[in-house]
Design an enzyme around this catalytic site. Sequence first.
Site, short mmCIF file in Angstrom:
data_model
loop_
_atom_site.label_atom_id
_atom_site.label_comp_id
_atom_site.label_asym_id
_atom_site.label_seq_id
_atom_site.Cartn_x
_atom_site.Cartn_y
_atom_site.Cartn_z
N GLY A 75 0.84 -1.08 0.09
CA GLY A 75 0.12 -0.14 0.05
C GLY A 75 0.77 1.28 -0.06
N SER A 76 0.40 2.32 0.58
CA SER A 76 1.03 3.56 0.45
C SER A 76 2.54 3.79 1.01
CB SER A 76 0.15 4.69 1.29
OG SER A 76 -0.88 4.59 0.41
N THR A 77 3.02 2.94 1.84
CA THR A 77 4.32 2.81 2.22
C THR A 77 5.24 2.88 0.90
OG1 THR A 77 4.18 0.65 2.91
CG2 THR A 77 4.21 2.41 4.65
#
Length: 371
Positions: free
Chosen positions: A147-149
């Site tokens: 995801g966003s990491t």
Amino acid sequence: KGSYARRYNYGTLAAHVLGHVNRDLKGLAGLEALFDEDLRGEPGRMAVQMDRRRIQRASVGGTRVEPENGEDLVLTLDLVRQSILEEELARGVAKAGASWGTAVALDPNTGAVLALANVPTFDPNRASSFSEAARRNHAVVDRIEPGSTFKMVTAVAGVESGTVGVDDAIETGEGWAVFHGRTIRDSHGYGTLTFGDAIPKSSNIAMAKAAARIGPTDFFTTARSLGFGQPTAIDLPGEVAGSLRRPEDWGSMTLNSMSRGYAVEVTPLQLAVAYAALANGGTLLRPHVVAERRDATTGRTVWTARTDSVRRAFSPRTSEILMPYFEKTVEKGGTGPKARVEGLRVAGKTGTARKAKNGGYTGAYRASFAG
């Protein structure tokens, strides 16, 4: 014949790093398994005579081989940090009602693991009475869509390749956009954002548009040089490499998905190592938990870990340019204000990925923070 047992004096502390042994003292997991031969040593032998009453006596002039002690391992783990990390992780997992959690703390300048924890955990003194799930070292054996990491890859690729600058304006509209017939959403409508500000706001749309400018080759090369798609070569058993497909195997939406951390699988440790590179100015390091090996009899150090840099992943300049935006993540208006610590410079990135199951996504989420 005397019997021997292995005692773990700190109970569950650092259980997943240490691992455990079976009844015959054979290492089954963790460092116990990986360094089994070094730790084991050689048993001694002595010729004995037995009399009629079955009493053994050393045989006069018989051969005698002295036992050799195995080596001692000195770890990079810090007891205080380790116990704090375990307690905090357990609290966080309980509060979130999560099924499991994992956390890794690295020294970004040496790659030394300062603490590594998993919840649930187990007691190596009684390992067999715990489930396999409790003995699982999620940090190295679990492949997850980050995801966003993973947006750090998009950020580094844009700046490093010169295709997208931090001040470039990107239009994100009212928080939704259609790519190849699929709607991508942001948590809010951000309108026009700079590429830099898309990091603390974690805009999916801005990242997808930036990735389209970056293109498959530069994006893939950056992800690869940040260590994704290959094992970190940490000195712990069972590590998986994650998965990063080559551009020739990508579909029309793959680059778009990867720009926000889908269609790619990483281990929590790989993510920590990539962020350590951001912290140290662009060097990818090999993480390690063994600091030195010592001769158990003399106490002499026979081997010492050296800082092992895998490669320069990106330039110090790129790190300097991006750092302020990762710092903004933990400030008011960013997605991770809870990670702020008064008096310390904190930089990082939040991630929330929908959990995949049977080819679709469930309503459950996996939350992460790298900093």
